[in-house]
Scaffold this active site. Structure first.
Site, PDB file in Angstrom:
ATOM      1  N   GLY A  62       4.243  20.773  11.620  1.00  0.00           N
ATOM      2  CA  GLY A  62       3.673  20.951  10.294  1.00  0.00           C
ATOM      3  C   GLY A  62       3.017  22.312  10.118  1.00  0.00           C
ATOM      4  N   HIS A  63       2.646  22.627   8.886  1.00  0.00           N
ATOM      5  CA  HIS A  63       2.115  23.959   8.616  1.00  0.00           C
ATOM      6  C   HIS A  63       0.804  24.199   9.350  1.00  0.00           C
ATOM      7  CE1 HIS A  63       0.582  22.133   4.524  1.00  0.00           C
ATOM      8  NE2 HIS A  63       0.196  21.422   5.547  1.00  0.00           N
ATOM      9  N   ASN A  64       0.663  25.416   9.854  1.00  0.00           N
ATOM     10  CA  ASN A  64      -0.560  25.863  10.528  1.00  0.00           C
ATOM     11  C   ASN A  64      -0.808  25.225  11.896  1.00  0.00           C
ATOM     12  OD1 ASN A  64      -1.451  26.172   7.313  1.00  0.00           O
ATOM     13  ND2 ASN A  64      -1.918  27.874   8.668  1.00  0.00           N
TER      14      ASN A  64
END
EC number: 2.3.1.191
Lengths: 355, 355, 355
Positions: free
Chosen positions: A250-252
């Protein structure tokens, strides 16, 4: 059965001495013996090289007809009469080098297929191989000897170092990658993450995803695996990390070096992994967690809390392995009503780096 | 609602007699009645054919307005007045044949799109259909009447039998397949498996993956599913095995015939399945296991030990179904503190071959 | 760190007043202050805008060096000296609008790449952007300003409304979609579902899959996610539903509006979801179930029974959240033998719409 030369062209034959040098191993027996290829221990013949790793295979070693075996010193006594050996402290690694000598990875075939679409300002290093229908966008930069497979899509501004492989049908955008990075077929890197907020009326508004994906040296991303770009900061995969097929990042998310994420693992946004964290197949990690270096997460575990360095966890919610074993035994006993379960007892599977 | 002819062109109308012959069923009622298509039982009209399978649908059958119903002998009494019937011992199968008569699968449109890239020595059997931007590599061989979809990539040396379909955006390498094999969109077959070993310095070295993927006759591989090639020996999928979307098959997995692997299942490397093994959605199997024929693995199960033939297992670690039910009830009671749970009791979902 | 302008071109600078108008927020401080971009709270500088959402971040707010902060009224007191503010009842949403002003989504670049293959009777609305090697089939219809990415495949007869995006390497068939629908890279929509029946001889016969996929307005389908078309009726995804990467939607699933299906969720065939149902990562739902509106399904849950409206469930088999917590504590205590577990206590992760 022998390796299929239609798919894996073979070189040689090679003498035991040559193999010993390639493997960084010590030859035992006739150094001039010629070997013709590699094969598994149980099916190898007199012209083939096998390997044995660990004590549990000594019986298989004694029964083997392999002409040469890569093994540790401690296994030497079990080597069948007539076989020669390559002795190494790291037999699997040594065997990998023998296999690579017989079957070198296909050379990069420098050249750009006429059907590939390259933006006028895309820069390719020397010796790159670009396949049919690959698309390389404005301002993209590839280092030397990169391989871009058929139908691969490299988005505008992406940067890759030397000796990278972006394989068939993979797509990548918003990405800066180091050297010797591999994206396997169908990998999806750099797309928008799952970021949106509800309006008071119940509609969803996408939050602009303005980060990137940073891939360190020697990172590998498995077939059909997905890595979303960051929201503001970046999604970062540390040097040497290996991501198996169908994994979701997922993002980050940020990982340290040398992490191993086995197939179908999912890591939710903003979770941070230290170095050499391993997660076995289908494990899931919630978001905004910190997982310490060298933690090991069991198959199908559901990690909902921070994990200290070096801890083994399993189960959902994930708890320390030792505790989980007691809980499993408790459940098993309830299930079998004190009788013997029809299945052998087992412990949760530790994540293996390889088979 | 009726089938959308924009997507599924319809033939006919057809008389009940014609349908009976196609279905291998016995007509009951006016054999000359004309039917125009198929529809679900609850929405079908006088010109449409439905089916009913099993006792639980008799109420729906009585209420139906379908002009004709495919059903078992035992359901005949519940057939509404005015409807005709096709009686079959296998109603679902018979209905499938009726549906296929009204909506035959699109014929293979023999021809090679001018944009397809075929290696000069690729061999295609008679009547193949090759779509836009498909790429077929050196020495690849396809049998007769194969369909290769837009952007599909068939790697060098691959071999497929007759009547295979490699659909849009699928990619396959290092593969030998039988007849009537289907790779659904985005399937990834033959790529490198997840095999590497650590050096003493903590780097990972890839172990050459020198095997292949062997697909038996009538194997189907779902959308975005992944099958890795073997390390030395092959990854083998037995005849008739059906693999759903987003499944992961690790290197050197071997399955027997007729296995059913529902979506998002993951099987780790070197695990061997017998014949007719079913694994329900999201189940995970550890590596180096043996699963006996006709074993049934429940949804989300985590299989960590060998499974005997014919056993039903569920849970993580997977235990026999009967034992698991007791354990679940125990947990449910603890959770609800002896009161009634807010949800209906349930048993773990058995894997269904179809809905 | 600042947003990388190579990937996200920036506009501006913009005054606080302009930002306030774009954000629908109230400016506090010098309305003429010029801001140059957005950044996370902990790393933003004097020229950048950040946001803070919720009480837990007030410490981070006090320490921040951001020039401007989007925040709720209640956080205003913690705003550092010298910073200006944009006050909003919905800070995350307001910040999204600020971010979009600095970094507008790339404009649709109207035009059809010469390599795209369009069927003669395909209809494109005004201002569509069609990328290299996209394939659009016979009778397909796209509304205005649609974006079709490189290698995307749109099958015959498909219909999309205005402002849709079918991104790189996605493939779609048998589909009717509304406006502002997005298919992310590698999404697979409309392929055959997993429907077959066994013959008495043990072979599998595919049941014709004669339905479609209907996507409502503003539906988003994640990277490499899969949605199978219906068997007779359709698979229907309601307006505004967001589907994350690697999700599997089986044939004849129906969702209401505004559902959120986080990555790697799997929903088996014919299950029906109401409105605003959320399922957290890796959850699995069996087939033929009814899940009421606003139900929330926890990460890795295994739903085997109908779920009433508004209920939170977790675990496998999924039970009400409150009951599951008691069961988890019970298992934890058994595991830790009454001592303290080495991990912090946790509750199951509620599904978040965003990070």
């Amino acid at each position: 059965m022998p390796v299929d030369p239609r798919f894996h062209p073979v070189t040689g034959p090679h003498s035991l001495a040559v193999l010993a040098e390639a493997a960084g191993a010590r030859a035992v027996g006739d150094a001039g013996r010629l070997l013709h290829g590699v094969a598994p221990l149980r099916s190898a013949g007199a012209g083939e090289v096998s390997f044995v790793d660990g004590r549990r295979n000594l019986e298989a070693l004694r029964a083997s007809k392999a002409g040469a075996v890569v093994l540790a010193e401690t296994s030497l006594a079990a080597l069948p009469e007539g076989a020669v050996a390559l002795v190494s402290a790291t037999p699997q690694l040594a065997f990998a080098r023998v296999a690579a000598l017989f079957h070198p990875a296909p050379a990069v075939a420098a050249g750009i297929h006429p059907s590939a679409v390259l933006a006028p300002d895309a820069e390719l290093g020397e010796g790159c191989e670009v396949g049919p229908y690959a698309v390389i966008g404005a301002g993209a930069v590839l280092g030397a000897r990169c391989v871009v497979g058929a139908h691969a899509v490299i988005g505008p501004g992406c940067r890759f170092g030397d000796d990278c492989r972006i394989l068939a049908s993979a797509s990548v955008s918003h990405c800066v990658a180091g050297h010797r990075v591999t994206l396997h077929p169908g990998a999806r890197v750099g797309q928008e993450g799952f970021g949106f907020a509800p309006t008071p009326q119940g509609r969803f508004v996408t939050l602009p995803q303005l980060g990137r994906v940073l891939l360190g040296d020697e990172v590998e991303v498995g077939a059909n695996a997905c890595i979303d770009r960051g929201t503001l900061d970046d999604t970062v995969i540390g040097d040497g990390t290996r991501i198996d097929n169908l994994v979701q990042i997922g993002h980050n998310v940020v990982t340290g070096r040398g992490c191993v994420l086995v197939s179908q693992v999912g890591i939710s946004g903003s979770t941070v992994l230290g170095d050499y964290v391993t997660a076995a197949g289908q494990a899931g990690l919630a978001g905004h967690l910190k997982v310490g270096s060298r933690a090991r997460i069991g198959a199908q575990a559901g990690v909902l809390t921070d994990i200290p360095e070096g801890m083994d966890v399993t189960g959902t919610p994930a708890i320390p392995l030792r505790d989980s074993l007691r809980a499993s035994i408790h459940l098993r006993n309830i299930g079998a009503r004190g009788g013997k379960s029809a299945l052998a007892p087992s412990g949760p599977q530790r994540p293996d780096k390889t088979d």
